[in-house]
Scaffold this motif. Structure first.
Motif, PDB file in Angstrom:
ATOM      1  N   ARG A 112       0.816  -1.198   0.000  1.00 32.90           N
ATOM      2  CA  ARG A 112       0.000   0.000   0.000  1.00 32.90           C
ATOM      3  C   ARG A 112       0.856   1.257   0.000  1.00 32.90           C
ATOM      4  O   ARG A 112       0.454   2.294  -0.514  1.00 32.90           O
ATOM      5  CB  ARG A 112      -0.895  -0.024   1.237  1.00 32.90           C
ATOM      6  CG  ARG A 112      -2.160   0.755   1.091  1.00 32.90           C
ATOM      7  CD  ARG A 112      -2.986   0.658   2.349  1.00 32.90           C
ATOM      8  NE  ARG A 112      -3.648  -0.614   2.499  1.00 32.90           N
ATOM      9  CZ  ARG A 112      -3.494  -1.432   3.540  1.00 32.90           C
ATOM     10  NH1 ARG A 112      -2.694  -1.100   4.515  1.00 32.90           N
ATOM     11  NH2 ARG A 112      -4.132  -2.566   3.595  1.00 32.90           N
ATOM     12  N   ALA A 113       2.044   1.154   0.595  1.00 31.54           N
ATOM     13  CA  ALA A 113       2.902   2.334   0.726  1.00 31.54           C
ATOM     14  C   ALA A 113       3.616   2.671  -0.580  1.00 31.54           C
ATOM     15  O   ALA A 113       4.127   3.765  -0.738  1.00 31.54           O
ATOM     16  CB  ALA A 113       3.928   2.103   1.834  1.00 31.54           C
ATOM     17  N   VAL A 114       3.658   1.712  -1.506  1.00 29.20           N
ATOM     18  CA  VAL A 114       4.391   1.949  -2.751  1.00 29.20           C
ATOM     19  C   VAL A 114       3.438   2.503  -3.806  1.00 29.20           C
ATOM     20  O   VAL A 114       2.480   1.842  -4.185  1.00 29.20           O
ATOM     21  CB  VAL A 114       5.032   0.640  -3.255  1.00 29.20           C
ATOM     22  CG1 VAL A 114       5.780   0.889  -4.546  1.00 29.20           C
ATOM     23  CG2 VAL A 114       5.952   0.066  -2.202  1.00 29.20           C
ATOM     24  N   THR A 156       9.144  17.273  -0.880  1.00 29.08           N
ATOM     25  CA  THR A 156       8.805  16.463   0.287  1.00 29.08           C
ATOM     26  C   THR A 156       7.871  17.219   1.215  1.00 29.08           C
ATOM     27  O   THR A 156       6.877  16.667   1.705  1.00 29.08           O
ATOM     28  CB  THR A 156      10.092  16.059   1.038  1.00 29.08           C
ATOM     29  OG1 THR A 156      10.985  15.461   0.121  1.00 29.08           O
ATOM     30  CG2 THR A 156       9.786  15.096   2.155  1.00 29.08           C
ATOM     31  N   VAL A 157       8.196  18.514   1.436  1.00 26.55           N
ATOM     32  CA  VAL A 157       7.343  19.323   2.307  1.00 26.55           C
ATOM     33  C   VAL A 157       5.931  19.407   1.726  1.00 26.55           C
ATOM     34  O   VAL A 157       4.932  19.224   2.431  1.00 26.55           O
ATOM     35  CB  VAL A 157       7.949  20.735   2.498  1.00 26.55           C
ATOM     36  CG1 VAL A 157       6.946  21.665   3.165  1.00 26.55           C
ATOM     37  CG2 VAL A 157       9.216  20.653   3.315  1.00 26.55           C
ATOM     38  N   GLN A 158       5.843  19.637   0.405  1.00 26.08           N
ATOM     39  CA  GLN A 158       4.521  19.697  -0.228  1.00 26.08           C
ATOM     40  C   GLN A 158       3.784  18.365  -0.073  1.00 26.08           C
ATOM     41  O   GLN A 158       2.597  18.334   0.230  1.00 26.08           O
ATOM     42  CB  GLN A 158       4.675  20.015  -1.724  1.00 26.08           C
ATOM     43  CG  GLN A 158       3.367  20.434  -2.358  1.00 26.08           C
ATOM     44  CD  GLN A 158       3.477  20.528  -3.872  1.00 26.08           C
ATOM     45  OE1 GLN A 158       3.823  19.571  -4.542  1.00 26.08           O
ATOM     46  NE2 GLN A 158       3.184  21.692  -4.411  1.00 26.08           N
ATOM     47  N   HIS A 159       4.530  17.283  -0.228  1.00 31.18           N
ATOM     48  CA  HIS A 159       3.940  15.946  -0.082  1.00 31.18           C
ATOM     49  C   HIS A 159       3.355  15.776   1.319  1.00 31.18           C
ATOM     50  O   HIS A 159       2.222  15.315   1.481  1.00 31.18           O
ATOM     51  CB  HIS A 159       5.025  14.900  -0.326  1.00 31.18           C
ATOM     52  CG  HIS A 159       4.505  13.596  -0.819  1.00 31.18           C
ATOM     53  ND1 HIS A 159       4.574  13.219  -2.130  1.00 31.18           N
ATOM     54  CD2 HIS A 159       3.884  12.583  -0.183  1.00 31.18           C
ATOM     55  CE1 HIS A 159       4.026  12.027  -2.276  1.00 31.18           C
ATOM     56  NE2 HIS A 159       3.605  11.621  -1.098  1.00 31.18           N
ATOM     57  N   LEU A 160       4.151  16.177   2.316  1.00 33.07           N
ATOM     58  CA  LEU A 160       3.696  16.031   3.706  1.00 33.07           C
ATOM     59  C   LEU A 160       2.480  16.903   3.971  1.00 33.07           C
ATOM     60  O   LEU A 160       1.510  16.478   4.609  1.00 33.07           O
ATOM     61  CB  LEU A 160       4.827  16.398   4.668  1.00 33.07           C
ATOM     62  CG  LEU A 160       6.000  15.420   4.730  1.00 33.07           C
ATOM     63  CD1 LEU A 160       7.137  15.995   5.555  1.00 33.07           C
ATOM     64  CD2 LEU A 160       5.543  14.092   5.315  1.00 33.07           C
ATOM     65  N   LEU A 216      11.669   8.165  -1.558  1.00 34.07           N
ATOM     66  CA  LEU A 216      11.254   9.106  -0.516  1.00 34.07           C
ATOM     67  C   LEU A 216       9.780   8.911  -0.165  1.00 34.07           C
ATOM     68  O   LEU A 216       9.393   8.951   1.005  1.00 34.07           O
ATOM     69  CB  LEU A 216      11.496  10.551  -0.984  1.00 34.07           C
ATOM     70  CG  LEU A 216      12.905  11.091  -0.758  1.00 34.07           C
ATOM     71  CD1 LEU A 216      13.049  12.459  -1.386  1.00 34.07           C
ATOM     72  CD2 LEU A 216      13.207  11.161   0.734  1.00 34.07           C
ATOM     73  N   CYS A 217       8.957   8.700  -1.186  1.00 33.23           N
ATOM     74  CA  CYS A 217       7.521   8.454  -0.975  1.00 33.23           C
ATOM     75  C   CYS A 217       7.290   7.283  -0.042  1.00 33.23           C
ATOM     76  O   CYS A 217       6.527   7.365   0.919  1.00 33.23           O
ATOM     77  CB  CYS A 217       6.876   8.067  -2.308  1.00 33.23           C
ATOM     78  SG  CYS A 217       5.982   9.347  -3.044  1.00 33.23           S
ATOM     79  N   VAL A 218       7.963   6.167  -0.358  1.00 32.52           N
ATOM     80  CA  VAL A 218       7.784   4.957   0.449  1.00 32.52           C
ATOM     81  C   VAL A 218       8.283   5.193   1.868  1.00 32.52           C
ATOM     82  O   VAL A 218       7.638   4.789   2.842  1.00 32.52           O
ATOM     83  CB  VAL A 218       8.511   3.763  -0.210  1.00 32.52           C
ATOM     84  CG1 VAL A 218       8.383   2.521   0.642  1.00 32.52           C
ATOM     85  CG2 VAL A 218       7.952   3.509  -1.596  1.00 32.52           C
ATOM     86  N   VAL A 219       9.423   5.883   1.985  1.00 31.13           N
ATOM     87  CA  VAL A 219       9.975   6.149   3.311  1.00 31.13           C
ATOM     88  C   VAL A 219       8.984   6.988   4.124  1.00 31.13           C
ATOM     89  O   VAL A 219       8.719   6.698   5.300  1.00 31.13           O
ATOM     90  CB  VAL A 219      11.342   6.864   3.191  1.00 31.13           C
ATOM     91  CG1 VAL A 219      11.786   7.383   4.545  1.00 31.13           C
ATOM     92  CG2 VAL A 219      12.379   5.917   2.610  1.00 31.13           C
ATOM     93  N   ILE A 220       8.413   8.025   3.504  1.00 27.60           N
ATOM     94  CA  ILE A 220       7.437   8.858   4.216  1.00 27.60           C
ATOM     95  C   ILE A 220       6.260   8.004   4.675  1.00 27.60           C
ATOM     96  O   ILE A 220       5.813   8.085   5.826  1.00 27.60           O
ATOM     97  CB  ILE A 220       6.930  10.001   3.309  1.00 27.60           C
ATOM     98  CG1 ILE A 220       8.062  10.978   3.025  1.00 27.60           C
ATOM     99  CG2 ILE A 220       5.769  10.733   3.965  1.00 27.60           C
ATOM    100  CD1 ILE A 220       7.666  12.075   2.071  1.00 27.60           C
ATOM    101  N   ALA A 221       5.751   7.153   3.774  1.00 28.89           N
ATOM    102  CA  ALA A 221       4.569   6.347   4.117  1.00 28.89           C
ATOM    103  C   ALA A 221       4.865   5.418   5.279  1.00 28.89           C
ATOM    104  O   ALA A 221       4.070   5.309   6.223  1.00 28.89           O
ATOM    105  CB  ALA A 221       4.125   5.550   2.895  1.00 28.89           C
TER     106      ALA A 221
END
Lengths: 240, 249
Positions: A70-72, B40-44, B207-212
């Motif tokens: 789900r995270a990917v 990253t900030v925008q993503h958060l 980075l996306c996966v790490v944030i999640a």
């Protein structure tokens, strides 16, 4: 309101249905992607889920794989695979969708197998059934409803997610949306969205109907359905 | 070299890996540090605002669905149908109404998060034993205090399970906002796809996966802190279950 009538008149214009960019062709691509991806995903996920559930091993893996999945972001996987494998074939899209569909399928199959009443399994063992007999004749039939629910939700999610393939230029109904989007043709965007949503709901209805028709114990189960099913096993996965 | 022309940005400090377009490129991270941080900030921001609004809307909806039985079906039905709308379509549909703005991404993500949040909040509240409710009423709890002091607390594990799923899916779905340039790290993935810039795509994806995953673990930690009893109970139950499974011949 005129956006909806615009979408309607877009859909009822026959020239929009024929040709490479036409609805029929895009629908065919979409169904092809969905069916191939679901076949591969089921062939991969179901045996593993059944085996792990039967043996009662690897539960942490089977459950956490869908959390990680789900995270990917599917979009990111798709772009990575496209750059890696090239844009020539449909394989990057199919592979990305398979990676998207396998984790929830695996988790649901495993949970379905583990939710089978242990007393029943023990009774089967007491009757002298072998491992294979227990799997095929006791556990699988009892786990079937939950497994099929997993397959159904995966299929619906794949139908919806296959649209993402259009962003980097793949096929499917998403192309109608992206084409409309880049031409500022709002009616076309609406029409494309409606087509995909209707297709997703049709697939859902097909599975619900099939499940209902094929379920031999539907009368009996309906009464107990309320209390069965583990909390949190409801397969809700990311739309994409 | 393809890269230099395609990405149409001055390569100030073109390290070797940038020229050869490698997947892993420390030079990319160094030279585009600010771009990565901004994304990253925008993503958060996009994901946290979406989940918070989703939570604020989901609570009253779940309460309504619980209070009036007849409304439960429609509320759950509509939120489930929203879930089948592909994100690409959802975002594209919202653009004519909201313009090319961050509100498009947020609105789409809020609508998606409702499906999971409403369902789990409702399930959590319905799971509160009637005895507990009676006892609280007997102790003189009013409806509001009963709800906030007893029911919501007991429903926290289920609510958090939903919150975690919603948060993780939201963080991954923000990327689709890249098509309207309001998708946090998705912007970089979208851009990297067009210029075939490998390091940009891979770095943003990771980075996306790490944030999640970080968000998931953080929420898990908060949940453990808020519901110490649930954790203890679960462990002992787990142990009991494990022994029964192993006790089988």
């Amino acid at each position: 309101m005129n956006k909806i009538t615009g979408a309607w008149s877009w859909l009822t214009t026959s020239s929009h249905w024929s040709g490479v960019d036409g609805v029929w062709n895009r629908l065919g691509e979409h169904l092809f992607l969905t069916v191939v991806c679901m076949l591969i995903s089921c062939a991969v996920a179901l045996p593993i889920g059944l085996a792990l559930g039967h043996l009662g091993k690897g539960g942490t893996l089977a459950i956490n794989v869908s959390n990680v999945g789900r995270a990917v972001p599917t979009f990111a996987v798709l772009v990575l695979l496209l750059i890696l494998l090239g844009t020539g074939s449909q394989w990057p899209t199919i592979l990305a969708l398979v990676l998207f569909a396998v984790p929830p399928l695996l988790t649901n199959t495993y949970v379905g197998m583990r939710e089978v009443d242990r007393d029943v399994v023990q009774a089967a063992r007491g009757m002298g059934m072998t491992g294979g007999q227990m799997l095929w004749r006791v556990e699988l039939p009892l786990a079937m409803p939950l497994i099929m629910t997993g397959v159904r939700s995966a299929a619906v999610q794949v139908v919806a997610t296959a649209t993402v393939a259009a962003i980097p230029g793949g096929g499917g109904l998403g192309r109608i949306i992206t084409a409309g989007f880049s031409n500022f043709d709002t009616p076309q965007v609406f029409a494309g969205a409606v087509l995909v949503a209707v297709l997703a709901l049709l697939v859902e209805a097909l599975f619900v109907g099939g499940q209902w028709l094929l379920d031999p114990a539907r009368r009996r189960r309906r009464r107990t359905a309320v209390c069965s099913g583990p909390a949190g096993a409801a397969p809700a996965d990311a739309p994409a | 070299m393809v890269l230099a022309s395609a990405s149409a940005r001055p390569l100030a400090a073109s390290g070797n890996c940038l020229v050869t377009n490698e997947w892993v490129c420390p030079e990319y991270v160094r030279s585009r540090k600010q771009e990565l941080i901004d994304a990253t900030v925008q993503h958060l921001q996009l994901s946290s605002v979406s989940v918070l609004i989703g939570l604020l809307l989901a609570f009253p909806l779940a309460l309504v669905a619980r209070r009036w039985r007849a409304s439960a079906g429609p509320v759950l039905g509509v939120t489930t149908i929203l879930y089948t709308i592909p994100s690409l379509a959802m975002f594209s549909i919202l653009v004519p109404f909201l313009g090319l703005a961050a509100s498009v991404t947020v609105t789409g993500l809020v609508l998606y998060s409702l499906t999971i949040l409403v369902r789990n909040i409702l399930a959590g509240l319905q799971g509160v034993p009637e005895d507990v409710r009676e006892a609280a009423r007997g102790m003189g709890y009013g409806p509001l205090r009963l709800l906030l002091g007893v029911e919501v607390r007991l429903a926290l594990p289920t609510i958090f399970a939903g919150l975690r799923i919603a948060t993780v899916s939201t963080i991954s779905l923000v990327t689709i906002g890249g098509i309207i340039d309001h998708g946090g790290l998705g912007n970089l993935i979208y851009e990297g796809n067009q210029s075939l810039f490998k390091a940009e795509v891979l770095t943003a994806s990771v980075l996306c996966v790490v944030i999640a995953i970080t968000a998931d673990l953080l929420l898990l930690g908060v949940q453990r802190l808020l519901t110490p009893w649930a954790n203890a109970g679960k462990q002992s139950r787990f142990r009991r279950r494990a022994t029964t499974v192993e006790a089988m011949p």
